[in-house]
Design an enzyme around this catalytic site. Structure first.
Site, PDB file in Angstrom:
ATOM      1  N   GLY A 232       0.793  -1.167  -0.011  1.00 55.13           N
ATOM      2  CA  GLY A 232       0.273   0.019   0.029  1.00 55.13           C
ATOM      3  C   GLY A 232       0.854   1.162  -0.007  1.00 55.13           C
ATOM      4  O   GLY A 232       0.402   2.466   0.217  1.00 55.13           O
ATOM      5  N   GLU A 273       4.258  -7.112   0.521  1.00 53.37           N
ATOM      6  CA  GLU A 273       3.946  -7.308  -0.908  1.00 53.37           C
ATOM      7  C   GLU A 273       3.648  -6.247  -1.877  1.00 53.37           C
ATOM      8  O   GLU A 273       2.837  -5.999  -2.343  1.00 53.37           O
ATOM      9  CB  GLU A 273       2.665  -8.352  -0.892  1.00 53.37           C
ATOM     10  N   PRO A 274       4.913  -5.501  -2.156  1.00 55.07           N
ATOM     11  CA  PRO A 274       4.649  -4.273  -2.818  1.00 55.07           C
ATOM     12  C   PRO A 274       4.318  -4.847  -4.601  1.00 55.07           C
ATOM     13  O   PRO A 274       5.125  -5.717  -5.147  1.00 55.07           O
ATOM     14  CB  PRO A 274       6.064  -3.582  -2.706  1.00 55.07           C
ATOM     15  N   GLY A 275       3.671  -4.080  -5.062  1.00 55.56           N
ATOM     16  CA  GLY A 275       3.337  -4.176  -6.599  1.00 55.56           C
ATOM     17  C   GLY A 275       3.360  -2.820  -7.220  1.00 55.56           C
ATOM     18  O   GLY A 275       4.484  -2.512  -7.886  1.00 55.56           O
ATOM     19  N   TYR A 316     -10.616   5.056 -10.935  1.00 56.98           N
ATOM     20  CA  TYR A 316     -10.103   5.341  -9.813  1.00 56.98           C
ATOM     21  C   TYR A 316      -9.917   7.201  -9.749  1.00 56.98           C
ATOM     22  O   TYR A 316      -9.304   7.602  -8.571  1.00 56.98           O
ATOM     23  CB  TYR A 316      -8.763   4.662  -9.281  1.00 56.98           C
ATOM     24  N   CYS A 342     -15.960   4.237 -27.313  1.00 55.62           N
ATOM     25  CA  CYS A 342     -17.093   4.805 -27.489  1.00 55.62           C
ATOM     26  C   CYS A 342     -17.756   4.866 -26.031  1.00 55.62           C
ATOM     27  O   CYS A 342     -18.733   3.825 -25.828  1.00 55.62           O
ATOM     28  CB  CYS A 342     -17.924   3.848 -28.135  1.00 55.62           C
ATOM     29  N   TYR A 370      -0.865  -1.789 -12.797  1.00 58.98           N
ATOM     30  CA  TYR A 370      -2.277  -1.776 -13.276  1.00 58.98           C
ATOM     31  C   TYR A 370      -2.684  -1.128 -14.618  1.00 58.98           C
ATOM     32  O   TYR A 370      -3.797  -0.618 -14.565  1.00 58.98           O
ATOM     33  CB  TYR A 370      -3.044  -1.564 -12.073  1.00 58.98           C
TER      34      TYR A 370
END
EC number: 4.1.1.20
Length: 425
Positions: A232, A273-275, A316, A342, A370
């Site tokens: 996070g 757990e970094p992404g 987001y 569209c 992402y």
């Protein structure tokens, strides 16, 4: 991506040259930035307060699952966290050992859980019903971790808050007695406790709150090997943005963890757990300007991409800095940058940019996490190619999709062909 004499470069390679070689739209990743972020995280936990903790970094694969990115992570000596068996298969193809793969399902079918157990993955259990099923089928033969919902509301956009009382994720901290009952009933071994409360945390407080929940629960489980605080870490999306002070985080969490281990009686692994933290800043989505359209109230920049390639702004309200790579020194104007889908498909509203002209190349920054992993074929559009700049050279790591890729898997029903022929007669 750096500006040098009005040339935007990645590891010294001109971005326009990359666009010319591989075509647009295009995802481009900087391997050096990923390696740098791994180093920042490691160094932040290396000496607090007087010695480092036993840190284990597990890359959250869902952020970006390209095999070459996964191989790069493995080369840097980190483990991996997955949320599906297919992500685990990709990790195995990238060279990870089953013991290096943490599987954290959320409502997955039990058949997939069994497949993961058969593959030898580490397993984080997300619910009491799943814990019960594992006990009924495997007894005490499968060691598990437990994902706990700490009932903490932290993070940015509500859609990325995962540890509050109404979240679907994890076993409620209020179900402590239920956990104990199932574990005792089947003689199960709990080897880890896990918490992930969301994303975009600005300081260490959210992690310390989650840590204190796990420290309290740990006394129920004598065989723990790790505590996992999820991730996070907030990254800066624009100048002046707040971001997680990882050095401060490392010092405070390390001190708290060492105090816990002293009370627990032995040293455990401290896991993150970094992404997004590892890959977001490495990524750039390069697009071509199709049309510059002046309306009475707005000037729209319409590009050859959309929410099918980068959904975060629409999903987001995420901010991505936009660079006019072709005309960085132009006079500034305000634009709405929009896609070709569209739907209402807006990347940026009232964005101040150097003059944008048809066929200019724009770069969306912070697109590594992402971006491609949430891309789709909406409007029957192909997904972009991906390029990794490694050791000063760009390499193609995913081919651009074609119309044949969109058709692949579809079945041309002969009965409908016959009916269509009759109807057309």
């Amino acid at each position: 991506m750096q500006l040098a004499q009005n040339r935007y470069t990645i590891q010294g390679v001109d971005v326009l040259e990359i666009a010319e070689e591989f075509g647009l739209p295009l995802y481009v990743y900087d391997a050096d930035k990923i390696i740098e972020k791994i180093g920042v995280l490691r160094s932040s936990f290396s000496g607090a307060p007087d010695r480092g903790v036993n840190l284990k970094i597990k890359y959250a694969a869902k952020a970006l699952t390209n095999l070459s990115i996964l191989k790069l992570m493995r080369m840097q000596g980190i483990d991996i966290e997955v949320v599906s068996v297919n992500e685990a298969r990709l990790a195995l193809l990238a060279g990870f050992e089953p013991a290096q793969i943490m599987f954290t399902p959320s409502g997955n079918a039990f058949a997939e859980i069994q497949e993961a157990i058969g593959m030898g993955l580490k397993l984080n259990v997300d619910s009491i019903p799943l814990l019960q099923q594992i006990g009924e089928v495997y007894g005490g033969s499968v060691a598990v971790g437990l994902r706990i919902n700490p009932h903490i509301t932290e993070g940015g956009n509500v859609k990325i808050q995962t540890g509050h009382v109404d979240s679907k994720f994890g076993i409620s901290v209020l179900q402590r007695a239920d956990i104990q009952d199932v574990v005792k009933q089947y003689g199960m071994t709990v080897i880890g406790l896990h918490v992930h409360t969301g994303s975009d945390f600005k300081n260490a407080d959210a992690f310390l709150k989650g840590a204190n929940v796990l420290f309290e629960l740990a006394s129920d489980f004598p065989d723990l090997q790790f505590l996992d605080f999820g991730s996070g870490f907030k990254v800066a999306y624009k100048e002046g943005d707040h971001f997680t002070d990882v050095a401060d985080l490392g010092a405070k969490v390390s001190a708290a963890f060492q105090a816990f281990c002293a009370g627990y009686g032995r040293e455990l692994e401290l896991c993150f757990e970094p992404g997004k933290f590892l890959v977001s800043e490495s990524g750039h989505l390069l697009v071509n300007v199709n049309v510059v359209k002046q309306n009475p109230n707005r000037t729209f920049v319409q590009v050859d991409s959309g929410l099918n390639h980068l959904i975060r702004p629409m999903m987001y309200d995420a901010w991505h800095d936009i660079v006019n790579v072709s005309n960085p020194a132009g006079d500034h104007q305000r634009y709405n940058v929009v896609g070709y889908i569209c739907e209402t498909d807006t990347f940026a509203t009232d964005r101040d940019l150097p003059e944008v002209r048809p066929n200019d190349v724009l770069a969306f920054k912070n697109a590594g996490a992402y971006g491609f992993s949430m891309a789709s074929n909406y409007n029957s559009r192909p997904r972009p190619a991906e390029v990794l700049v490694y050791d000063g050279k760009p390499y193609l790591i995913r081919q651009r999709e074609t119309f044949d890729d969109i058709l692949r898997g579809q079945v041309n029903l002969s009965v409908l062909n016959e009916a269509a022929t009759v109807a057309g007669e």
